[in-house]
Write an enzyme that holds these catalytic residues in place. Structure first.
Site, mmCIF file in Angstrom:
data_model
loop_
_atom_site.group_PDB
_atom_site.id
_atom_site.type_symbol
_atom_site.label_atom_id
_atom_site.label_comp_id
_atom_site.label_asym_id
_atom_site.label_seq_id
_atom_site.Cartn_x
_atom_site.Cartn_y
_atom_site.Cartn_z
ATOM 1 N N GLY A 29 90.839 28.759 18.729
ATOM 2 C CA GLY A 29 92.271 28.977 18.469
ATOM 3 C C GLY A 29 92.710 30.232 19.205
ATOM 4 O O GLY A 29 93.571 30.980 18.747
ATOM 5 N N ALA A 30 92.093 30.457 20.384
ATOM 6 C CA ALA A 30 92.266 31.739 21.065
ATOM 7 C C ALA A 30 93.632 31.930 21.700
ATOM 8 O O ALA A 30 93.978 33.036 22.089
ATOM 9 C CB ALA A 30 91.187 31.907 22.123
ATOM 10 N N SER A 31 94.405 30.840 21.820
ATOM 11 C CA SER A 31 95.732 31.075 22.395
ATOM 12 C C SER A 31 96.767 31.197 21.281
ATOM 13 O O SER A 31 97.950 31.365 21.535
ATOM 14 C CB SER A 31 96.102 29.932 23.346
ATOM 15 N N ASP A 33 98.634 32.350 17.450
ATOM 16 C CA ASP A 33 99.314 33.507 16.907
ATOM 17 C C ASP A 33 98.365 34.493 16.193
ATOM 18 O O ASP A 33 98.387 35.701 16.427
ATOM 19 C CB ASP A 33 100.336 32.936 15.902
ATOM 20 N N LEU A 34 97.497 33.954 15.342
ATOM 21 C CA LEU A 34 96.584 34.818 14.570
ATOM 22 C C LEU A 34 95.687 35.617 15.520
ATOM 23 O O LEU A 34 95.495 36.825 15.365
ATOM 24 C CB LEU A 34 95.727 33.948 13.629
ATOM 25 N N THR A 35 95.172 34.938 16.546
ATOM 26 C CA THR A 35 94.275 35.616 17.485
ATOM 27 C C THR A 35 94.991 36.779 18.157
ATOM 28 O O THR A 35 94.444 37.886 18.254
ATOM 29 C CB THR A 35 93.793 34.625 18.564
ATOM 30 N N ARG A 63 92.800 25.029 23.329
ATOM 31 C CA ARG A 63 93.184 23.792 24.024
ATOM 32 C C ARG A 63 94.001 24.081 25.277
ATOM 33 O O ARG A 63 94.024 23.294 26.203
ATOM 34 C CB ARG A 63 93.977 22.907 23.076
ATOM 35 N N ASP A 201 89.806 36.543 3.106
ATOM 36 C CA ASP A 201 91.051 36.697 2.361
ATOM 37 C C ASP A 201 91.536 38.079 2.777
ATOM 38 O O ASP A 201 90.943 39.090 2.383
ATOM 39 C CB ASP A 201 90.775 36.661 0.857
ATOM 40 N N HIS A 202 92.558 38.142 3.615
ATOM 41 C CA HIS A 202 92.861 39.430 4.245
ATOM 42 C C HIS A 202 93.267 40.494 3.221
ATOM 43 O O HIS A 202 93.197 41.683 3.499
ATOM 44 C CB HIS A 202 93.879 39.282 5.380
ATOM 45 N N ASP A 259 99.131 28.992 -1.431
ATOM 46 C CA ASP A 259 99.213 29.938 -0.312
ATOM 47 C C ASP A 259 98.876 31.374 -0.736
ATOM 48 O O ASP A 259 98.286 32.124 0.033
ATOM 49 C CB ASP A 259 100.636 29.883 0.272
ATOM 50 N N HIS A 264 94.876 35.460 -2.750
ATOM 51 C CA HIS A 264 95.205 36.887 -2.839
ATOM 52 C C HIS A 264 95.404 37.346 -4.293
ATOM 53 O O HIS A 264 94.897 38.384 -4.705
ATOM 54 C CB HIS A 264 96.486 37.201 -2.063
HETATM 55 C C1 BG6 Z 1 99.291 34.902 3.947
HETATM 56 C C2 BG6 Z 1 100.229 33.827 3.511
HETATM 57 O O1 BG6 Z 1 97.998 34.644 3.493
HETATM 58 O O2 BG6 Z 1 99.721 36.153 3.418
HETATM 59 C C3 BG6 Z 1 101.660 34.140 3.917
HETATM 60 O O3 BG6 Z 1 99.824 32.592 4.082
HETATM 61 C C4 BG6 Z 1 102.053 35.515 3.432
HETATM 62 O O4 BG6 Z 1 102.552 33.157 3.428
HETATM 63 C C5 BG6 Z 1 101.015 36.542 3.840
HETATM 64 O O5 BG6 Z 1 103.323 35.835 3.972
HETATM 65 C C6 BG6 Z 1 101.316 37.877 3.206
HETATM 66 O O6 BG6 Z 1 100.450 38.839 3.734
HETATM 67 P P1 BG6 Z 1 100.835 40.363 3.722
HETATM 68 O O7 BG6 Z 1 99.619 41.061 4.212
HETATM 69 O O8 BG6 Z 1 102.029 40.512 4.611
HETATM 70 O O9 BG6 Z 1 101.183 40.670 2.295
#
Ligand code: BG6
Length: 514
Positions: A29-31, A33-35, A63, A201-202, A259, A264
């Site tokens: 998925g290197a092209s 947004d997340l990357t 791709r 889970d960021h 989501d 989170h």
């Molecule tokens: C993501 C969700 O995991 O976290 C998004 O998919 C959400 O919908 C985002 O906007 C929120 O992250 P943060 O770090 O901006 O609070």
């Protein structure tokens, strides 16, 4: 409210970070947004801080038919756009470590080419074993990529002994209910063992979220009062002003419960409420988190409305700007019943938390961006100051502020100068930026480094994923069968009546958003 600023006593010796060893990072998925918005920016940060080995490179796979030069130029642009200060020298050196290979994720031949390129780049950069495969692709592609990696012998290239040197990073969502989460895991575990899998889970990479465990277990003063005897209630808020942006297609099949809540929200809840682990090792911490999740009281589907509320934003305004309603967003079906807000009143059935409500809410297009955990303590048992009309003394509240600014505050009552019974609520506040003179680092920086170091503490284990889906799947099913649509709240709202009722039933109210 008056503010008192704390200071910090530094001990550099305790802060040393371990530098990652030789590593190759293969991003699928290197092209995307997340990357570009997160991964490359965070890797570059680690690179410029000398946290990566000399022997390091990134192979982007995607791709789009990019050349190495295209990938490098796009990476440079995203890094410049998303970083505060970028040295051109560092960026040149970093770009020299980026490569790209295009192909079809479903084609066996693509993985043979990846294998050959890894062998060539491994020689060039002196990286022979340690490989991180990062799936920055839609979840529907996880199974195919993982199977191909397995069949190409890339998941355990040097046999069982070398397996922990190869890691697989996947992004949420980890399934969309209990059954699909189990299926996904079956599929992944055919090729990768649990010790190789890093589920991101960021939120767990955010400094203040990590700080929850330090605050609780590196101080003697909190743990004695961290229970039903002293705590009245806990409120966890993840409020966003943003809507679904360009992700409406995904979001409309997901909703706030999947989501934000399953991941989170429950992660923050477990860190606040879990028992002390027997050590700071990844699995000991993760054991306690799972035990806590298992203690959350299951919901009686016939009384769901007493515990859960869902909403969907309608048209409104935020900061004076007109905002369209969810149903008017592109790619959202016109009769969508997807929730963009969810609130819950949870109870944890164990000795520590019996009868303490945990009020959790998350929503998009609310009045402010505000992520916080507020622990409200019980009121004093008796007021000595009632003769001065001070009967109902405010509770002490400890707030772990996660966004928009990371920090911690504690409110308490104190005497004001002046007449004998003059009292004020003071707020002792630590702001990350104010004390450390820096913004908190990007969550992905921490998570990528930990993954390269082989530390799984901040990553979600499969049993955690399954227990959380076990808890939430009946709610999703009940909502699917419910003829009622979510309550509509105007974009830019603080809250709405049905969400308020959840707490009013207990004689409490939501905290005001920042
Ligand atoms: C993501 C969700 O995991 O976290 C998004 O998919 C959400 O919908 C985002 O906007 C929120 O992250 P943060 O770090 O901006 O609070």
């Amino acid at each position: 409210m008056q503010e008192i600023q704390p200071s910090v006593e530094e001990d550099e010796g305790l802060c040393a970070e371990t530098v990652a060893g030789p590593n190759a990072l293969v991003v699928f998925g290197a092209s995307g947004d997340l990357t570009h918005r997160k991964l490359l920016v965070s890797i570059f940060k680690l690179f410029s801080e000398d946290m990566l080995s000399e022997n390091f490179y990134v192979l982007g796979c995607g791709r789009k038919p990019f050349s190495d030069a295209d990938f490098r130029s796009k990476a440079r642009q995203s890094i410049r756009e998303n970083s505060d200060f970028v040295s051109s020298e560092a960026l040149d050196a970093f770009a020299g470590k980026l490569y790209y290979l295009d192909g079809d994720y479903g084609d066996t031949e693509f993985y043979q080419r990846i294998k050959a390129r890894l062998a060539e780049l491994g020689q060039k950069h002196n990286v022979h074993e340690s490989l991180v495969f990062y799936l920055a692709v839609p979840p529907a592609l996880y199974a195919a990529i993982v199977n191909h990696l397995g069949s190409a012998g890339l998941s355990r290239p040097g046999g069982p002994d070398s397996q922990e040197k190869v890691k697989l990073v996947i992004e949420k969502p980890f399934g969309r209910d209990l059954r699909s989460a189990i299926e996904l895991n079956h599929c992944i575990s055919r090729c990768f063992s649990e010790s190789q899998i890093y589920r991101i889970d960021h939120y767990l990479g955010k400094e203040t979220v990590q700080n929850i465990l330090m605050l609780r277990f590196a101080n003697a003063i909190f743990e004695p009062v961290w229970n039903r005897n002293y705590i009245d209630n806990v409120q966890i808020t993840i409020a966003e002003t943003v809507g679904v942006e360009h992700r409406a297609g995904y979001y409309d099949t997901s909703g706030a419960l999947r989501d934000m809540f399953q991941n989170h929200m429950l992660q923050m809840l477990t860190l606040v409420a879990m028992e002390p682990p027997i050590s700071f090792e990844a699995d000991r911490i993760r054991d306690e988190k799972v035990r806590l999740l298992r203690s959350i009281r299951p919901f009686d589907p016939s009384r769901l409305d007493d515990f859960w509320v869902r909403g969907q934003y309608g048209p409104g305004s935020i900061d004076g700007k007109k905002i369209k309603g969810y149903l008017d967003e592109a790619s959202v079906s016109e009769d969508s019943r997807t929730e963009t807000f969810v609130a819950a009143r949870l109870f944890i059935d164990n000795w520590r938390w019996q009868s303490v409500p945990f009020y959790c809410r998350t929503g998009k297009r609310l009045a402010a961006k505000d992520t916080e955990i507020a622990i409200t303590f019980k009121k004093v048992p008796y007021s000595l100051f009632s003769s001065a009309g001070l009967d109902n003394l405010p509770s002490n509240v400890l707030v772990l502020q996660i966004q928009p600014e990371e920090g911690i505050s504690l409110s308490f009552q104190a005497k004001r100068p002046g007449s004998k019974l003059c009292m004020s609520t003071l707020n002792m506040r630590f702001s990350y930026r104010g004390v450390f003179f820096a913004e908190a680092p990007e969550a992905y920086r921490r998570l990528l480094l930990d993954c390269m170091l082989g530390d799984q503490t901040l990553f979600t284990r499969q049993d955690d994923v399954e227990v959380s889906w076990q808890l939430l799947t009946p709610i999703l099913q009940a909502w699917e069968q419910d003829a009622q649509a979510p309550h509509i709240y105007p974009a830019g709202a603080e809250s709405f009546p049905e969400a308020n009722k959840l707490l009013e039933a207990d004689g409490r109210a939501w905290r005001t958003l920042l």
